[in-house]
Design a protein around this motif. Structure first.
Motif, PDB file in Angstrom:
ATOM      1  N   HIS A  90       0.828  -1.347   0.412  1.00 47.40           N
ATOM      2  CA  HIS A  90       0.357  -0.108  -0.160  1.00 47.40           C
ATOM      3  C   HIS A  90       1.121   0.977   0.040  1.00 47.40           C
ATOM      4  CE1 HIS A  90      -4.164  -1.665   0.253  1.00 47.40           C
ATOM      5  NE2 HIS A  90      -3.730  -3.246   1.226  1.00 47.40           N
ATOM      6  N   VAL A  91       2.115   1.478  -0.463  1.00 46.70           N
ATOM      7  CA  VAL A  91       2.371   2.844  -1.175  1.00 46.70           C
ATOM      8  C   VAL A  91       1.616   3.621  -1.962  1.00 46.70           C
ATOM      9  CG1 VAL A  91       5.261   1.563  -0.570  1.00 46.70           C
ATOM     10  CG2 VAL A  91       4.231   1.740  -2.660  1.00 46.70           C
ATOM     11  N   PHE A  92       2.152   4.339  -1.700  1.00 43.44           N
ATOM     12  CA  PHE A  92       1.179   5.333  -3.028  1.00 43.44           C
ATOM     13  C   PHE A  92       1.784   5.917  -3.901  1.00 43.44           C
ATOM     14  CE2 PHE A  92      -0.074   6.821   1.656  1.00 43.44           C
ATOM     15  CZ  PHE A  92      -1.319   6.910   1.323  1.00 43.44           C
ATOM     16  N   GLY A  93       1.176   5.252  -4.675  1.00 49.47           N
ATOM     17  CA  GLY A  93       1.781   4.860  -6.319  1.00 49.47           C
ATOM     18  C   GLY A  93       2.480   5.992  -7.274  1.00 49.47           C
ATOM     19  N   GLY A  94       1.116   7.370  -7.080  1.00 46.83           N
ATOM     20  CA  GLY A  94       1.231   8.604  -7.330  1.00 46.83           C
ATOM     21  C   GLY A  94       2.194   9.651  -7.020  1.00 46.83           C
ATOM     22  N   LEU A  95       3.107   9.126  -6.318  1.00 52.32           N
ATOM     23  CA  LEU A  95       4.048  10.465  -5.165  1.00 52.32           C
ATOM     24  C   LEU A  95       5.435   9.172  -4.872  1.00 52.32           C
ATOM     25  CD1 LEU A  95       1.500  10.982  -1.679  1.00 52.32           C
ATOM     26  CD2 LEU A  95       1.618  12.426  -3.405  1.00 52.32           C
ATOM     27  N   PRO A  96       6.301  10.663  -4.688  1.00 54.94           N
ATOM     28  CA  PRO A  96       7.674  10.105  -5.258  1.00 54.94           C
ATOM     29  C   PRO A  96       8.079   9.864  -4.061  1.00 54.94           C
ATOM     30  CG  PRO A  96       7.381  12.532  -4.987  1.00 54.94           C
ATOM     31  CD  PRO A  96       6.080  11.706  -5.002  1.00 54.94           C
ATOM     32  N   VAL A  97       8.467   8.772  -4.019  1.00 55.16           N
ATOM     33  CA  VAL A  97       9.549   7.445  -2.601  1.00 55.16           C
ATOM     34  C   VAL A  97       9.810   8.424  -1.109  1.00 55.16           C
ATOM     35  CG1 VAL A  97      11.248   6.333  -2.096  1.00 55.16           C
ATOM     36  CG2 VAL A  97      10.802   6.603  -4.164  1.00 55.16           C
ATOM     37  N   GLU A  98      10.546   9.542  -1.481  1.00 56.61           N
ATOM     38  CA  GLU A  98      10.327  10.288  -0.174  1.00 56.61           C
ATOM     39  C   GLU A  98       9.416  10.907   0.894  1.00 56.61           C
ATOM     40  OE1 GLU A  98      14.659  12.045   0.265  1.00 56.61           O
ATOM     41  OE2 GLU A  98      13.457  14.628   0.476  1.00 56.61           O
ATOM     42  N   ARG A  99       7.902  11.404  -0.617  1.00 60.62           N
ATOM     43  CA  ARG A  99       7.049  11.862  -0.159  1.00 60.62           C
ATOM     44  C   ARG A  99       5.717  10.493   0.943  1.00 60.62           C
ATOM     45  NH1 ARG A  99       5.745  16.651   1.614  1.00 60.62           N
ATOM     46  NH2 ARG A  99       3.541  16.125   1.565  1.00 60.62           N
ATOM     47  N   ASN A 100       6.274   9.807   0.237  1.00 63.12           N
ATOM     48  CA  ASN A 100       5.550   8.290   0.862  1.00 63.12           C
ATOM     49  C   ASN A 100       6.406   8.517   2.265  1.00 63.12           C
ATOM     50  OD1 ASN A 100       3.904   6.391  -0.712  1.00 63.12           O
ATOM     51  ND2 ASN A 100       5.110   7.417  -2.112  1.00 63.12           N
ATOM     52  N   LEU A 101       7.389   8.546   2.432  1.00 61.40           N
ATOM     53  CA  LEU A 101       8.178   8.025   3.406  1.00 61.40           C
ATOM     54  C   LEU A 101       7.874   9.541   4.393  1.00 61.40           C
ATOM     55  CD1 LEU A 101      12.157   7.021   2.219  1.00 61.40           C
ATOM     56  CD2 LEU A 101      10.518   5.799   3.480  1.00 61.40           C
ATOM     57  N   LEU A 102       8.084  10.976   3.988  1.00 58.24           N
ATOM     58  CA  LEU A 102       7.880  11.527   5.269  1.00 58.24           C
ATOM     59  C   LEU A 102       6.075  11.432   5.756  1.00 58.24           C
ATOM     60  CD1 LEU A 102       9.297  14.230   3.097  1.00 58.24           C
ATOM     61  CD2 LEU A 102       9.552  13.243   5.767  1.00 58.24           C
ATOM     62  N   LEU A 103       5.462  10.526   5.021  1.00 54.13           N
ATOM     63  CA  LEU A 103       3.620  10.954   5.662  1.00 54.13           C
ATOM     64  C   LEU A 103       3.715   9.116   6.576  1.00 54.13           C
ATOM     65  CD1 LEU A 103       1.754  10.287   1.692  1.00 54.13           C
ATOM     66  CD2 LEU A 103       1.339  11.730   3.742  1.00 54.13           C
ATOM     67  N   SER A 133      14.843   8.990  -4.184  1.00 53.37           N
ATOM     68  CA  SER A 133      13.667   9.534  -3.663  1.00 53.37           C
ATOM     69  C   SER A 133      12.749  10.112  -4.152  1.00 53.37           C
ATOM     70  CB  SER A 133      14.820  10.403  -2.540  1.00 53.37           C
ATOM     71  OG  SER A 133      15.220  11.230  -3.142  1.00 53.37           O
ATOM     72  N   ASP A 134      13.575  10.625  -5.155  1.00 53.43           N
ATOM     73  CA  ASP A 134      12.587  11.520  -6.542  1.00 53.43           C
ATOM     74  C   ASP A 134      11.321  10.712  -7.321  1.00 53.43           C
ATOM     75  OD1 ASP A 134      13.532  13.388  -5.375  1.00 53.43           O
ATOM     76  OD2 ASP A 134      15.066  13.776  -6.733  1.00 53.43           O
ATOM     77  N   ARG A 135      11.804   9.264  -7.312  1.00 55.59           N
ATOM     78  CA  ARG A 135      11.000   8.481  -8.159  1.00 55.59           C
ATOM     79  C   ARG A 135       9.811   8.202  -8.000  1.00 55.59           C
ATOM     80  NH1 ARG A 135      13.826   4.267 -11.543  1.00 55.59           N
ATOM     81  NH2 ARG A 135      15.971   5.512 -11.146  1.00 55.59           N
ATOM     82  N   LEU A 136       8.561   8.088  -8.480  1.00 59.71           N
ATOM     83  CA  LEU A 136       7.517   7.760  -8.101  1.00 59.71           C
ATOM     84  C   LEU A 136       7.081   6.452  -7.814  1.00 59.71           C
ATOM     85  CD1 LEU A 136       4.807   8.985 -11.006  1.00 59.71           C
ATOM     86  CD2 LEU A 136       5.127  10.365  -9.034  1.00 59.71           C
ATOM     87  N   ALA A 137       6.809   6.693  -6.256  1.00 62.92           N
ATOM     88  CA  ALA A 137       6.777   5.282  -5.545  1.00 62.92           C
ATOM     89  C   ALA A 137       5.935   4.019  -6.626  1.00 62.92           C
ATOM     90  CB  ALA A 137       5.936   4.729  -4.328  1.00 62.92           C
ATOM     91  N   GLY A 138       5.102   4.210  -7.366  1.00 59.46           N
ATOM     92  CA  GLY A 138       4.440   2.900  -8.275  1.00 59.46           C
ATOM     93  C   GLY A 138       5.750   2.431  -9.660  1.00 59.46           C
ATOM     94  N   ALA A 139       6.934   3.155  -9.477  1.00 62.68           N
ATOM     95  CA  ALA A 139       7.445   3.034 -10.124  1.00 62.68           C
ATOM     96  C   ALA A 139       8.403   2.163 -10.017  1.00 62.68           C
ATOM     97  CB  ALA A 139       8.592   4.064 -11.301  1.00 62.68           C
TER      98      ALA A 139
END
Ligand code: ATP
Length: 239
Positions: A90-103, A133-139
């Motif tokens: 359940h990562v947020f695929g449309g958000l960058p990796v770092e945003r996912n972590l910050l959440l 870290s800047d890559r979209l999590a979905g990728a």
């Protein structure tokens, strides 16, 4: 970091008329790793979800570090520094990796320096997440997404981590990588409750285990004992 004792008594989960978890109880001693293994549908995920307050509990008591958590909701569990890695990442695929972590640090957004420090620790544990870290999590690949899900849970600086099938869908090499990470976290004194279908991984990553069958605890023991138990070897290790 240091954990706190986590005690579960008489926990039940019902879905309508179906009883998925039947009055189970166990303890995760401070900083220890406890595993729950069992076949598909045994009630492992329902147990973790109920502990996190994500499905209603129909009875039971949950105590962490002397505090009664029985009526605490999911977001408050994180506030008490219980991290959760859900089944299926359940990562947020449309958000960058770092945003996912910050959440994962949402419970203390005002503490920027601490958040930055946690981020650095996660990047140290999972260098690939730092590189992407800047890559979209979905990728990301499945294995990288699993690392991201674990990294996100670590952002609340957990004293206890609840993990739901972190090895699901991963190649044997990646399962080994996950095991190495779990052992590192264990070395840092983070308590762990690991739910898995992969019994081999669970026995290596934990000191004690429960075997669940049809919503009940069918067996308990040290991971070393269960690993050599004839029934467990036949059913869960295919030996
Ligand atoms: P898996 O490894 O497949 O996740 P599990 O051991 O985690 O299995 P649960 O997912 O907890 O098992 O399921 C336990 C039982 O509860 C199963 O019989 C399942 O069909 C049922 N169940 C799970 N979720 C629901 C739901 N939302 N509504 C109704 N029944 C459910």
């Amino acid at each position: 970091m240091g954990g706190g004792e986590f005690t579960v008594e008489d926990l039940s989960v019902h879905y309508g008329g179906v009883c998925a978890v039947k009055s189970i109880g166990f303890t995760v001693p401070p900083g220890e790793s406890v595993g729950i293994i069992g076949a598909n549908g045994a009630g492992k995920t329902s147990t973790l979800k109920a502990l996190m307050g994500l499905v209603p509990r129909s009875g039971g008591k949950v105590v962490f570090d002397g505090k009664d958590m029985s009526s605490v909701r999911a977001r408050d569990m994180v506030r008490h520094r219980i991290g959760y890695v859900p089944e299926g990442r359940h990562v947020f695929g449309g958000l960058p990796v770092e945003r996912n972590l910050l959440l994962g640090a949402y419970v203390r957004p005002w503490r920027a320096a601490e958040t930055r420090k946690s981020l650095e620790e996660v990047y140290e544990l999972f260098p690939v997440l730092g590189e992407m870290s800047d890559r979209l999590a979905g990728a990301l690949s499945g294995g990288q997404q699993q690392m991201l899900a674990i990294g996100r849970a670590l952002m609340c600086r957990p004293r206890l981590l609840l993990l739901d099938e972190p090895s699901m869908g991963l190649s044997p090499k990646l399962v080994d990588d996950i095991l190495a990470v779990l052992q590192k976290l264990r070395g840092q004194g983070i308590g762990m409750l690991l739910v898995e279908q992969n019994a081999k991984l669970t026995f290596e990553a934990t000191s004690e285990c429960l075997v669940m069958e049809n919503g009940e605890v069918a067996m308990t023991g040290t991971s070393a004992e269960l690993r050599t138990d004839v029934r467990v070897r036949r059913i869960y290790l295919g030996l």
